[in-house]
Design a protein around this motif. Structure first.
Motif, PDB file in Angstrom:
ATOM      1  N   GLN A 158       0.913  -1.120   0.068  1.00 38.17           N
ATOM      2  CA  GLN A 158       0.068  -0.073  -0.109  1.00 38.17           C
ATOM      3  C   GLN A 158       0.929   1.243   0.021  1.00 38.17           C
ATOM      4  OE1 GLN A 158      -3.288   0.650   2.439  1.00 38.17           O
ATOM      5  NE2 GLN A 158      -4.074  -1.399   2.372  1.00 38.17           N
ATOM      6  N   LEU A 159       1.957   1.322   0.761  1.00 41.90           N
ATOM      7  CA  LEU A 159       2.733   2.446   0.964  1.00 41.90           C
ATOM      8  C   LEU A 159       3.155   2.500  -0.359  1.00 41.90           C
ATOM      9  CD1 LEU A 159       5.272   3.054   3.395  1.00 41.90           C
ATOM     10  CD2 LEU A 159       6.261   3.384   1.480  1.00 41.90           C
ATOM     11  N   THR A 160       3.793   1.725  -1.232  1.00 36.55           N
ATOM     12  CA  THR A 160       4.139   1.656  -2.345  1.00 36.55           C
ATOM     13  C   THR A 160       3.335   2.518  -3.428  1.00 36.55           C
ATOM     14  OG1 THR A 160       3.850  -0.437  -3.180  1.00 36.55           O
ATOM     15  CG2 THR A 160       6.115   0.138  -2.361  1.00 36.55           C
ATOM     16  N   GLN A 161       1.810   1.877  -3.442  1.00 38.06           N
ATOM     17  CA  GLN A 161       1.179   2.272  -4.268  1.00 38.06           C
ATOM     18  C   GLN A 161       0.624   4.096  -3.867  1.00 38.06           C
ATOM     19  OE1 GLN A 161      -0.771   1.690  -6.962  1.00 38.06           O
ATOM     20  NE2 GLN A 161       0.805  -0.076  -6.938  1.00 38.06           N
ATOM     21  N   VAL A 162       0.790   4.315  -2.553  1.00 29.83           N
ATOM     22  CA  VAL A 162       0.362   5.518  -2.121  1.00 29.83           C
ATOM     23  C   VAL A 162       1.637   6.429  -2.691  1.00 29.83           C
ATOM     24  CG1 VAL A 162       0.260   7.149  -0.197  1.00 29.83           C
ATOM     25  CG2 VAL A 162      -0.927   4.990  -0.343  1.00 29.83           C
ATOM     26  N   THR A 163       2.630   5.973  -2.504  1.00 31.31           N
ATOM     27  CA  THR A 163       3.958   6.892  -2.997  1.00 31.31           C
ATOM     28  C   THR A 163       3.826   7.138  -4.275  1.00 31.31           C
ATOM     29  OG1 THR A 163       5.190   5.682  -1.340  1.00 31.31           O
ATOM     30  CG2 THR A 163       6.338   7.050  -3.045  1.00 31.31           C
ATOM     31  N   ARG A 164       3.698   6.015  -5.229  1.00 25.99           N
ATOM     32  CA  ARG A 164       3.528   6.171  -6.616  1.00 25.99           C
ATOM     33  C   ARG A 164       2.421   7.174  -6.903  1.00 25.99           C
ATOM     34  NH1 ARG A 164       3.678   0.436  -9.738  1.00 25.99           N
ATOM     35  NH2 ARG A 164       5.962   0.162  -9.934  1.00 25.99           N
ATOM     36  N   GLY A 165       1.273   6.936  -6.170  1.00 27.82           N
ATOM     37  CA  GLY A 165       0.099   7.966  -6.487  1.00 27.82           C
ATOM     38  C   GLY A 165       0.336   9.243  -6.401  1.00 27.82           C
ATOM     39  N   TYR A 166       1.142   9.277  -5.152  1.00 29.23           N
ATOM     40  CA  TYR A 166       1.323  11.130  -4.963  1.00 29.23           C
ATOM     41  C   TYR A 166       2.436  11.459  -5.786  1.00 29.23           C
ATOM     42  CZ  TYR A 166       4.877  10.761  -1.256  1.00 29.23           C
ATOM     43  OH  TYR A 166       6.023  10.836  -0.540  1.00 29.23           O
ATOM     44  N   LEU A 167       3.295  10.693  -5.909  1.00 27.78           N
ATOM     45  CA  LEU A 167       4.600  11.023  -7.009  1.00 27.78           C
ATOM     46  C   LEU A 167       4.014  11.306  -8.473  1.00 27.78           C
ATOM     47  CD1 LEU A 167       7.490   8.505  -6.001  1.00 27.78           C
ATOM     48  CD2 LEU A 167       7.251  11.026  -5.826  1.00 27.78           C
ATOM     49  N   TYR A 168       2.970  10.355  -8.706  1.00 36.37           N
ATOM     50  CA  TYR A 168       2.485  10.491 -10.069  1.00 36.37           C
ATOM     51  C   TYR A 168       1.895  12.025 -10.218  1.00 36.37           C
ATOM     52  CZ  TYR A 168      -0.405   9.941 -14.260  1.00 36.37           C
ATOM     53  OH  TYR A 168      -1.129   9.904 -15.517  1.00 36.37           O
ATOM     54  N   LEU A 169       0.859  12.108  -8.998  1.00 34.38           N
ATOM     55  CA  LEU A 169       0.300  13.250  -9.132  1.00 34.38           C
ATOM     56  C   LEU A 169       1.177  14.421  -9.163  1.00 34.38           C
ATOM     57  CD1 LEU A 169      -2.477  12.927  -6.681  1.00 34.38           C
ATOM     58  CD2 LEU A 169      -2.903  13.026  -8.770  1.00 34.38           C
ATOM     59  N   VAL A 170       2.176  14.497  -8.337  1.00 37.31           N
ATOM     60  CA  VAL A 170       3.215  15.768  -8.270  1.00 37.31           C
ATOM     61  C   VAL A 170       3.907  15.911  -9.609  1.00 37.31           C
ATOM     62  CG1 VAL A 170       5.042  16.647  -7.066  1.00 37.31           C
ATOM     63  CG2 VAL A 170       3.284  15.685  -5.625  1.00 37.31           C
ATOM     64  N   ASN A 171       4.294  14.678  -9.799  1.00 39.30           N
ATOM     65  CA  ASN A 171       5.475  14.853 -10.889  1.00 39.30           C
ATOM     66  C   ASN A 171       4.916  15.010 -12.404  1.00 39.30           C
ATOM     67  OD1 ASN A 171       7.525  14.495  -8.941  1.00 39.30           O
ATOM     68  ND2 ASN A 171       8.215  12.474  -9.782  1.00 39.30           N
ATOM     69  N   VAL A 172       3.802  14.316 -12.321  1.00 41.50           N
ATOM     70  CA  VAL A 172       3.151  14.336 -13.776  1.00 41.50           C
ATOM     71  C   VAL A 172       1.804  15.224 -13.995  1.00 41.50           C
ATOM     72  CG1 VAL A 172       2.278  12.997 -15.338  1.00 41.50           C
ATOM     73  CG2 VAL A 172       3.877  12.033 -14.100  1.00 41.50           C
ATOM     74  N   VAL A 173       0.952  14.711 -13.039  1.00 42.25           N
ATOM     75  CA  VAL A 173      -0.422  15.634 -13.231  1.00 42.25           C
ATOM     76  C   VAL A 173      -0.355  16.936 -12.965  1.00 42.25           C
ATOM     77  CG1 VAL A 173      -2.612  15.543 -12.783  1.00 42.25           C
ATOM     78  CG2 VAL A 173      -1.672  13.390 -12.853  1.00 42.25           C
ATOM     79  N   MET A 174       0.114  17.305 -11.499  1.00 44.53           N
ATOM     80  CA  MET A 174       0.263  18.582 -11.252  1.00 44.53           C
ATOM     81  C   MET A 174       1.208  19.479 -11.833  1.00 44.53           C
ATOM     82  SD  MET A 174      -0.249  18.064  -7.171  1.00 44.53           S
ATOM     83  CE  MET A 174      -0.122  19.608  -6.600  1.00 44.53           C
ATOM     84  N   THR A 175       2.343  18.839 -12.201  1.00 47.16           N
ATOM     85  CA  THR A 175       3.355  19.702 -13.002  1.00 47.16           C
ATOM     86  C   THR A 175       2.621  19.983 -14.228  1.00 47.16           C
ATOM     87  OG1 THR A 175       4.970  18.386 -11.869  1.00 47.16           O
ATOM     88  CG2 THR A 175       5.545  19.620 -13.741  1.00 47.16           C
ATOM     89  N   GLY A 176       2.189  18.751 -14.826  1.00 51.12           N
ATOM     90  CA  GLY A 176       1.541  19.114 -16.090  1.00 51.12           C
ATOM     91  C   GLY A 176       0.433  20.196 -16.099  1.00 51.12           C
ATOM     92  N   SER A 177      -0.517  20.131 -15.036  1.00 52.36           N
ATOM     93  CA  SER A 177      -1.274  21.219 -14.819  1.00 52.36           C
ATOM     94  C   SER A 177      -0.773  22.632 -14.629  1.00 52.36           C
ATOM     95  CB  SER A 177      -2.208  21.008 -13.546  1.00 52.36           C
ATOM     96  OG  SER A 177      -3.194  20.018 -13.642  1.00 52.36           O
ATOM     97  N   ALA A 178       0.361  22.491 -13.827  1.00 53.34           N
ATOM     98  CA  ALA A 178       1.015  23.920 -13.575  1.00 53.34           C
ATOM     99  C   ALA A 178       1.610  24.455 -14.952  1.00 53.34           C
ATOM    100  CB  ALA A 178       2.040  23.860 -12.588  1.00 53.34           C
TER     101      ALA A 178
END
Lengths: 898, 430
Positions: free
Chosen positions: A234-254
């Motif tokens: 779960q930890l890895t999933q969560v980590t991947r998840g927020y990493l994905y959000l931060v690195n990809v989604v949010m950065t893309g949005s920004a």
């Protein structure tokens, strides 16, 4: 309608106002444009700034996200949310300021995309926070604690049993390694760490499979392992998840947000530029529009000015000039604007009318000037004619005066000598001749006097005197002349004067007498038989003693027609041509009467009926002193009874009433039946005496009176004349014949009552001239020998001695040489030295008290005055009358008692 | 259509609609035929978690109507969907996403295996997921090819050996590539001149768009770099860290030169990129191409000679779902393969794993165009009722078989996924 200047000017003004309004409007809209432009420009700058800030904020946002990702810093999270709010606000601002200026669809899309990205970004960050938190939790409690507790259980087991320590140690070792892997993953998320972690767990499972005892001894081991593994996954999933959000989604949005911000920035910049361009072009346009409007305005204003100038001011000036010239009466060749249809045209037409009027007026003026000149010439001619006429009149008057003098002088001689002759003893025949000569002379004198009077009146030289005079003497004068003529024609004359008339009046008695004599002599002249009635009346006119004297002369003569009446007051005119042939006369009488009455502010009217008679009525404006006694008033009212027995009413009732309060009118019959009831001594009786037959009828009554000693008297008409003497002879009683004056009536009554002299005396005094006897020495200064003779004879007859001087010079010489004269009789008109000069000379040389009496044929007022001035004491007119002369001389000479 | 953006959207519009209907039908006394599920108080609600690609309202309505069950859709972005599913299986019953999420879900035991025997149309499912080759000559394609992860192996892992249990229901799938504006870029020849390399062609510098997803866009870029000869990969479906470093070095250079204009996160955004001419070439999903074409923007969906990037939809059963809901979940899975949904999504350009069952529901023109790669004999309408395809148009890449024979790589979560995330971040934010 448009031809009216008002409308034209109004239209021009309206357009000017419209242009002004347009200008104002343009200016306003220009200002608005500028203002808007400025606002826009400012807004653009603000927008650009906002966009920049937005970019900066986003960068900040990203920085905080990274900080949070690495450190889970709470302050970063707080800063994040604050930044999000800021950005949202900025977007809001931009939406309001930029959006309306941009292509709407594009702008909306841009902003909505930015919002979407922002929202996603924020949302994702929340997930990041959740994930990060969850990772911490999983790592701390789900992983580390779980591993630690497992290790603790294993070690505890190991310590208790002390058996199979190797596998337990191995498990602990692997757990520790797995924990290490987990740490490594946390530090650097990598699939390799996950796999290593999983291999460690697998190794533990293998140990457990090798030593099943372990599971029995430690029952929670398997489940604990599963939990650890699960949590790590779960930890890895969560980590991947927020990493994905931060690195990809949010950065893309920004990034996309920043890109969009860039777009927005570009757009804003573009807009700003566009705005600027628009503003500049607006300003340009504004300027051009302004210029155009202004230019148009100026052109139109100039046009309007020119229009007004050409159409209005210049024509008005021209018209004004025309009017000024017209006012100054200058010549106008042509009037401008006559053909125009507007107000100027009307003015021009008015000017034209003005000009025509001027021309007409000038013509009229010229014409009237000619007329005036002619008039003046005529006037001059008239004036000179008048002067000539006046001169002629004057000459005529002078001539007449001279003529009258020249005629009177011989006439004086004739009359005087005839009068003297008649006093001599001569045959009856001769006496008759002389009497006729005397009458003819008198008639001639009358004619001459009439002509003279008329001339005087014509020449304006007749003056009206204002002296007080007695009415009684007036009546006497009238009756003296009239009665005599009436007797000649056997006519009856009756005089009646209102008993209430005052005794004295103020006026010109001579002229009044002249008027009355004229009328009376006319009445007598034109009456063949019958009676001439003379009536006097009068009334106070109220103010300041004014008194109007009424007089009436009524005859029973030939009368006149209306046509004749119209002409009778004209000079030299009689009722008609035949009159003068039948009745003679100069025809001047009534003309003189009329003139005299006019001079006295009087009035004369005449009514006449052909063959029945005429009535002349006149009113004269005189004056009377107030409080006078009336002509027939008694100082003591008599209470005596007067019985009057009329036959033809010869006595007026008014006369009787004036005499007594007890007047009784009796008829012949009544006195025959019962003569005078209760008569006494105070009673008198008056009888009308008409004829012998009538007297016979009266006989008993008269006898009765005589018997009863009642005094009685007779009143008789003028005719028959001899009746009076018969009555006196028969009855020895007073008899009064018509015409008589009120005073004569009063004397008559008094005599009957025994108050005054006898009737005889009265009658004789009236008819007999008084004989004067004088004593003295007179110097008669007279150039005419006939007059010398007449005057000399008169003086001699008066018992006066005299010397003669031929002229004034001789008179002065004689008086100087022998100054023993008692009176000087001084003729006026004389050769060598006239009477005035001589008198003056005498007074100057010392004869101041010597009585000098002027003698002249000129009987004019100014002559009296002149005589006075020269120093004469008295002035008498020629022809000399003996009694006048006697009376005059009596003043200075001793008057011996008769 | 948003596959990446994760907007949570619990579909409850329909509830309101149905409530309105209740009031209406209540008045008209028991007209319950139209909505029998509303009255079934005991009817379980099937909670579906997924992306917009398959969580479409028309499908939900149709499913509820056909099955008489209650269905709630929770559509999210793919990352969010995956995380939610992996962490909390209790929050959903069915999970609809891409095959690249299977490994994660399976390993985290968030999903349970699906019993093949309960799948009515299993036999009709074509070889793509069973053998990996839709035709004998087809490429398997690199990465997480669906057939590799379908079957649950006896050791509990996923593999190619056929068993009675599978990790997902094969259903919607498609191939993607890039689209380009033919107004700017000359139209190429499918499979011959059209190449992924165009994405890095410096002629289009500043006019290139890439999907912002490392599991997708990374492959587009890797294929492009490979096509350009800039990089090479031992296994493009499982790039090593070194390979990633090399690739991102190239990409970062290009990025620095402004080669990339944008990284889109949703299909509408990709449409917007192209429509506004911000880009002339970009990674694309097929619905975007359809949309742009319907807006008269001449976008060609390339058939790259290097092959497509394939993706396969997966429908997974939550590990927490049991009993009656599980039964309903199977009903829903069977409904998906029952023909109508396949025909429905065919009109959006997607393929279904058992197309023959949908064929009767499509017109010949539709089938010819969408599946057979034939010119459209008539103009075709999309599911929105608008013309999606003009008469005479030909689907790029040809027929279903042709396209799926040319899959270069499948969307994949590589072992270096976490590393790639970091590299991706560095790339897009540089």
């Amino acid at each position: 309608m448009f031809s009216s200047l008002k409308v034209q000017v109004g239209a021009v003004l309206s357009i000017l106002i419209f242009l002004l309004v347009l200008q104002i409007f343009t200016t306003r809209s220009n200002q608005e444009t500028l203002f808007k432009g400025l606002n826009l420009s400012q807004q653009s700058l603000l927008d650009v700034n906002t966009v920049r800030e937005l970019e900066r904020d986003v960068a900040n946002l990203q920085r905080n996200v990274l900080i949070y990702k690495d450190s889970a810093s709470q302050s970063a999270a707080i800063r994040f949310s604050r930044l999000i709010t800021d950005i949202e606000e900025k977007l809001q601002i931009l939406e309001h300021s930029v959006l309306p200026e941009m292509d709407e669809e594009y702008g909306l899309k841009l902003l909505s995309r930015m919002r979407q990205h922002l929202f996603d970004y924020s949302d994702n960050f929340n997930d990041v926070i959740k994930g990060r938190t969850r990772r911490e939790a999983l790592f701390e409690s789900g992983l580390l604690i779980e591993i630690d507790s497992l290790v603790a259980i294993i070690e505890k087991r190991d310590a208790v049993n002390n058996i199979q320590s190797l596998p337990i140690a191995l498990i602990g070792f692997h757990l520790a390694q797995a924990e290490n892997d987990a740490f490594n993953y946390i530090l650097s998320p990598d699939l390799a760490h996950i796999e290593q972690f999983e291999s460690k767990i697998e190794k533990i499972r293998e140990i457990l499979r090798q030593y099943p005892v372990m599971s029995e001894q430690i029952p929670t081991l398997d489940s604990s392992l599963i939990k650890i593994e699960q949590n790590f996954l779960q930890l890895t999933q969560v980590t991947r998840g927020y990493l994905y959000l931060v690195n990809v989604v949010m950065t893309g949005s920004a990034n996309e947000f920043l890109y969009l911000t860039g777009q927005l920035s570009e757009n804003v910049a573009l807009l700003s530029e566009q705005t600027n361009t628009v503003i500049i072009s607006n300003i340009e346009q504004t300027k051009i529009r302004n210029d155009i409007t202004s230019l148009f305005g100026i052109i139109f204003a100039v046009g309007a000015a020119l229009f007004l100038g050409i159409r209005v001011i210049v024509p008005i000036n021209a018209i004004t000039d025309v009017f000024e010239r017209l006012i100054r009466d200058k010549k106008i060749d042509s009037i401008p604007g006559l053909n125009r249809k507007d107000d100027i045209g009307k003015l021009a037409k008015a000017a034209n009318v003005f000009r025509e009027n001027n021309l007409r007026t000038t013509e009229l003026l010229t014409e009237s000037q000619h007329l005036i000149e002619r008039q003046e010439q005529l006037n001059r001619e008239l004036a000179s004619a008048k002067v000539i006429a006046e001169k002629a009149t004057q000459s005529k008057s002078v001539f007449l005066a001279n003529m009258s003098h020249e005629i009177r002088t011989p006439m004086n001689g004739i009359i005087g000598l005839v009068e003297l002759g008649l006093s001599e003893n001569m045959s009856d025949k001769l006496r008759e001749y002389l009497i006729k000569v005397s009458n003819s002379s008198q008639l001639l004198m009358t004619v001459i006097n009439d002509i003279l009077d008329f001339s005087k009146i014509e020449a304006g030289k007749l003056d009206i005197e204002q002296t007080d005079f007695s009415l009684d003497s007036l009546f006497n004068n009238i009756l003296a002349s009239t009665g005599m003529r009436a007797r000649e024609k056997n006519l009856n004359v009756r005089l009646f004067a209102d008993p209430s008339l005052p005794k004295k009046l103020v006026g010109d008695p001579q002229r009044i007498c002249q008027i009355m004599l004229n009328l009376c002599s006319n009445a007598i002249k034109f009456t063949r038989n019958g009676t001439v009635f003379i009536k006097f009346g009068g009334e106070s006119s109220g103010k300041a003693g004014a008194f109007t004297l009424h007089a009436e002369v009524k005859d029973t003569g030939i009368g006149m027609t209306d046509t004749q009446l119209e002409k009778i007051f004209h000079p030299f005119t009689q009722a008609d041509g035949t009159t003068s042939r039948e009745f003679g006369g100069t025809g001047l009488g009534l003309a003189i009467v009329k003139q005299l009455i006019n001079l006295m502010n009087g009035k004369i009217t005449v009514t006449s009926t052909k063959n029945e008679g005429s009535i002349f009525t006149l009113q004269l404006k005189l004056r009377a002193f107030k409080g006078q006694a009336s002509i027939l008033s008694k100082t003591q009212p008599s209470s005596n009874h007067i019985y009057y027995v009329p036959e033809s009413h010869l006595v007026n009732r008014e006369y009787l009433d004036a005499m007594t309060e007890n007047c009784h009118i009796e008829t012949l019959r009544s006195i025959q039946e019962q003569p005078f009831a209760e008569p006494n001594k105070q009673a008198i009786a008056i009888f009308d005496a008409k004829s012998k037959e009538h007297l016979n009828a009266l006989e008993p009554a008269l006898q009765y009176c005589k018997d009863k000693a009642i005094k009685f008297g007779f009143i008789k008409d003028t005719q028959p004349q001899q009746l009076a003497s018969e009555l006196i002879k028969t009855w020895h009683t007073p008899t009064l014949s018509h015409p008589f004056t009120p005073r004569e009536f009063s004397i008559f009554i008094d005599e009957l009552q025994g108050i005054s002299a006898s009737a005889e005396t009265l009658l004789s005094a009236k008819s007999q001239p008084i004989e004067h006897k004088l004593k003295g020495h007179v110097l008669l200064v007279e150039d005419n020998s006939i007059n010398q003779a007449v005057a000399g004879e008169m003086l001699k007859s008066l018992g006066v001695s005299y010397d003669i001087a031929e002229d004034g010079q001789q008179a002065v010489t004689k008086i100087t040489n022998s100054p023993y004269y008692d009176v000087i009789l001084m003729d006026i008109q004389m050769p060598v030295m006239d009477g005035y000069t001589a008198t003056k000379l005498l007074r100057e040389i010392g004869f101041t008290t010597l009585p000098i009496c002027g003698l002249s044929a000129n009987a004019m007022q100014q002559d009296y005055e002149k005589a006075n001035e020269s120093g004469m004491n008295k002035y008498i007119t020629k022809p000399l009358k003996r009694d006048v002369l006697a009376k005059t001389l009596a003043q200075w000479l001793d008057f011996p008692l008769p | 259509m948003n596959i990446i953006n994760k907007t949570p959207e619990i579909i409850d519009i329909n509830r309101r609609k149905t409530l309105k209907t209740i009031v209406k039908t209540g008045i008209s006394a028991g007209a319950i035929v139209k909505a029998p599920y509303v009255f079934a108080k005991n009817t379980p609600t099937l909670r579906v978690l997924g992306t917009h690609v398959t969580l479409q309202e028309e499908l939900r309505q149709q499913a509820m109507s056909d099955l008489g069950i209650n269905i709630s859709f929770e559509a999210r972005g793919s990352a969010s969907v995956l995380q939610k599913a992996a962490i909390s299986p209790q929050s959903f019953d069915l999970y609809e996403q891409w095959s690249n999420s299977i490994n994660v879900l399976w390993r985290s035991k968030a999903i349970q295996s699906i019993d093949k025997k309960r799948l009515k149309y299993w036999d009709e499912i074509n070889p793509l997921t069973k053998t990996g080759k839709v035709t004998p000559n087809a490429n398997y394609g690199a990465g997480d090819a669906p057939y590799k992860i379908l079957h649950v192996q006896p050791n509990g892992k996923l593999g190619t050996e056929h068993t009675d249990h599978i990790s997902f229901l094969p259903y919607v799938h498609n191939v993607d590539s890039f689209g380009y504006n033919t107004e700017v870029i000359d139209k190429g020849i499918p499979y011959q001149t059209e190449s992924w390399g165009w994405l890095l062609d410096e002629r289009y510098s500043g006019k290139v768009g890439i999907v912002n997803a490392p599991t997708i866009g990374l492959f587009d870029l890797a294929l492009a770099a490979q096509a350009q000869g800039l990089a090479s990969f031992a296994n493009i479906g499982a790039m090593t860290k070194l390979e990633l470093d090399a690739l991102f070095k190239i990409l970062n250079n290009l990025k620095a030169q402004g080669h990339f204009s944008g990284f889109w996160t949703s299909v509408p955004e990709s449409v917007e990129f192209m429509r506004t001419k911000r880009i002339v070439i970009e990674s694309m999903f097929s619905p975007a191409v359809t949309q742009l074409n319907s807006q008269n923007i001449p976008v060609t969906f390339a058939a790259p000679k290097e092959g497509y990037r394939g993706w396969h939809g997966v429908m997974c059963l939550s590990a927490a779902t049991t009993g009656k809901v599980k039964d309903v979940a199977y009903e829903y899975m069977n409904w998906w393969l029952s023909g109508w949904p396949g025909a429905f999504i065919a009109r959006q350009g997607y393929y279904i794993s058992n197309p023959q069952r949908s064929k009767p529901l499509l017109t010949e023109a539709e089938w010819g165009y969408w599946y057979d790669g034939k010119p459209a004999s008539t103009s075709l309408l999309g599911t929105d009722g608008k013309v999606a395809v003009l008469q005479g148009d030909i689907r790029t890449g040809g027929s279903y078989e042709k396209r799926f024979s040319n899959v270069a790589v499948w969307n994949t979560v590589m072992p270096t996924y976490e590393y790639s995330l970091q590299k991706w971040y560095e790339f897009i934010s540089s």
